[in-house]
Design a protein around this motif. Structure first.
Motif, short mmCIF file in Angstrom:
data_model
loop_
_atom_site.label_atom_id
_atom_site.label_comp_id
_atom_site.label_asym_id
_atom_site.label_seq_id
_atom_site.Cartn_x
_atom_site.Cartn_y
_atom_site.Cartn_z
N ILE A 30 -19.68 9.62 -39.69
CA ILE A 30 -20.36 8.45 -38.95
C ILE A 30 -20.53 7.11 -39.66
N LYS A 31 -20.23 7.02 -40.99
CA LYS A 31 -19.94 5.92 -41.72
C LYS A 31 -18.78 5.35 -41.27
N GLU A 32 -17.87 5.76 -40.78
CA GLU A 32 -16.44 5.13 -40.49
C GLU A 32 -16.30 4.65 -39.08
N GLY A 33 -16.97 5.39 -38.04
CA GLY A 33 -16.88 4.96 -36.81
C GLY A 33 -17.64 6.20 -35.83
N PHE A 34 -17.80 5.74 -34.56
CA PHE A 34 -18.36 6.69 -33.68
C PHE A 34 -18.18 6.08 -32.22
N THR A 35 -18.33 7.08 -31.30
CA THR A 35 -18.38 6.60 -29.94
C THR A 35 -19.90 7.40 -29.44
N ILE A 36 -20.55 6.94 -28.29
CA ILE A 36 -21.58 7.51 -27.76
C ILE A 36 -21.39 7.67 -26.25
N SER A 37 -21.87 8.67 -25.70
CA SER A 37 -21.82 8.74 -24.11
C SER A 37 -23.11 8.96 -23.97
N ILE A 38 -23.55 7.89 -23.16
CA ILE A 38 -25.10 7.52 -23.08
C ILE A 38 -25.47 8.23 -21.63
N LEU A 39 -26.27 8.87 -21.65
CA LEU A 39 -26.99 9.67 -20.31
C LEU A 39 -27.56 8.63 -19.51
N GLY A 40 -27.09 8.97 -17.97
CA GLY A 40 -27.59 8.22 -17.10
C GLY A 40 -29.22 8.27 -16.79
N ILE A 41 -29.80 7.17 -16.15
CA ILE A 41 -31.14 7.40 -15.73
C ILE A 41 -31.13 7.62 -14.38
N ASP A 42 -32.02 8.43 -13.99
CA ASP A 42 -32.16 8.77 -12.41
C ASP A 42 -33.24 8.06 -11.98
N ASP A 43 -33.36 8.21 -10.63
CA ASP A 43 -34.63 7.55 -9.83
C ASP A 43 -36.01 7.57 -10.30
N ASN A 44 -36.13 8.71 -10.95
CA ASN A 44 -37.78 8.71 -11.62
C ASN A 44 -37.39 8.46 -13.23
N GLY A 45 -36.65 7.65 -13.54
CA GLY A 45 -36.58 7.17 -15.03
C GLY A 45 -36.12 8.31 -16.05
N GLU A 46 -35.66 9.26 -15.73
CA GLU A 46 -35.38 10.37 -16.57
C GLU A 46 -34.03 10.27 -16.83
N ARG A 47 -33.68 10.64 -17.93
CA ARG A 47 -32.03 10.60 -18.53
C ARG A 47 -31.51 11.96 -17.77
N GLY A 48 -30.54 11.77 -17.21
CA GLY A 48 -29.81 12.74 -16.30
C GLY A 48 -28.35 13.32 -16.89
N SER A 49 -27.26 12.72 -16.38
CA SER A 49 -25.97 13.25 -16.77
C SER A 49 -25.17 12.02 -16.99
N TRP A 50 -23.86 12.28 -17.35
CA TRP A 50 -23.02 11.35 -17.79
C TRP A 50 -21.76 11.80 -16.91
N SER A 51 -20.93 10.55 -16.69
CA SER A 51 -19.59 10.89 -15.81
C SER A 51 -18.48 10.35 -16.32
N SER A 52 -17.28 10.90 -16.81
CA SER A 52 -16.03 10.13 -17.22
C SER A 52 -15.54 9.06 -16.44
N GLY A 53 -16.17 9.36 -14.92
CA GLY A 53 -15.61 8.14 -14.04
C GLY A 53 -16.46 6.86 -13.97
N ASP A 54 -17.87 7.18 -14.47
CA ASP A 54 -18.52 5.82 -14.40
C ASP A 54 -19.73 5.69 -15.48
N GLY A 55 -19.41 6.59 -16.63
CA GLY A 55 -20.46 6.52 -17.51
C GLY A 55 -20.66 5.52 -18.45
N TYR A 56 -21.77 5.20 -18.96
CA TYR A 56 -21.64 4.14 -19.84
C TYR A 56 -21.52 4.75 -21.36
N MET A 57 -20.88 3.66 -22.41
CA MET A 57 -20.54 4.15 -23.59
C MET A 57 -20.84 3.25 -24.54
#
Length: 173
Positions: free
Chosen positions: A115-142
Motif C-alpha cells: 500500500i505504501k508503493e501504490g494502489f488502485t481502487i474500484s469504486i462501487l457505484g451508487i444506485d437510485d436509493n443512494g446505496e452503494r451497488g456494483s462496479w463494472s469493468s466497462g464503465d466503473g469509476y477508479m
C-alpha cells in the motif's frame, strides 16, 4: 549437546520471535499522501487529478495480508474510521463509518502489492436509493495512485488487477 547450550538456543529463538513481531506485525503509524487519478472506464475524456491521504495504522500479519485502520481521504471525500483488510493476494475491501446512516459502508475494493508503493481502487457505484451497488469493468469509476495521467493510472490498474481481471480475460481501458 549440553543442556546449557540448548537453553541458550531456545532463549535466542524466543528473542528473535519477539523482535520479528515488533518489526513485522506490530501496528505502525502511517501517514502517506499520493497524487493520483480519478477516472471512469470506457470514457477516455473523464479523468481528474486527485490527492489521496492515508492516516492511521498499518498492521501486517504472517501469511494473511495487511490491515489498515484510520482515515482515508480521497480528494474532498473523507472516509473516517476506515478499515481495509487486505488478503495476501493484495485485494482488500474498503469499509468506512458513514455518519449519516450510523453504519459501516463498503466504498470499493483496493488492489495493491504494498500500500505504501501504490494502489488502485474500484469504486462501487451508487444506485437510485443512494446505496452503494456494483462496479463494472466497462464503465466503473477508479482511483489509481501514484499516477500523473489516465494512461499511467490504467497501466497501474491493469498491473495490480491482473489476477482478478485475468479470470475473465478483461483489460481495462
Amino acid at each position: 549437546m549440553k543442556r546449557k547450550n540448548v537453553l541458550r538456543i531456545i532463549i535466542v529463538l524466543i528473542l528473535l520471535l519477539i523482535a520479528s513481531y515488533f518489526f513485522y506485525i506490530y501496528p505502525r503509524e502511517i501517514y502517506e499522501e499520493y497524487n493520483g487519478i480519478y477516472y471512469k472506464l470506457g470514457d477516455s475524456t473523464f479523468s481528474e487529478k486527485i490527492t489521496v491521504k492515508l492516516e492511521g495504522y498499518l498492521e501486517n500479519s504472517l501469511g494473511e495480508g495487511a490491515k489498515f485502520t484510520g482515515t482515508l481521504q480521497l480528494g474532498n471525500q473523507i472516509l473516517e474510521k476506515s478499515l481495509i483488510l487486505q488478503s495476501k493476494d493484495g485485494i482488500g475491501i474498503i469499509r468506512y463509518f458513514d455518519k449519516d446512516t450510523q453504519d459501516y459502508v463498503t466504498y470499493g475494493t483496493l488492489y495493491s502489492k504494498a500500500i505504501k508503493e501504490g494502489f488502485t481502487i474500484s469504486i462501487l457505484g451508487i444506485d437510485d436509493n443512494g446505496e452503494r451497488g456494483s462496479w463494472s469493468s466497462g464503465d466503473g469509476y477508479m482511483i489509481s495512485a501514484p499516477a500523473s495521467n489516465r494512461e499511467e493510472a490504467l497501466e497501474l490498474s491493469n498491473q495490480l488487477m491482473e489476477n482478478e481481471l485475468g479470470k475473465y480475460e478483461v483489460v481495462l481501458d
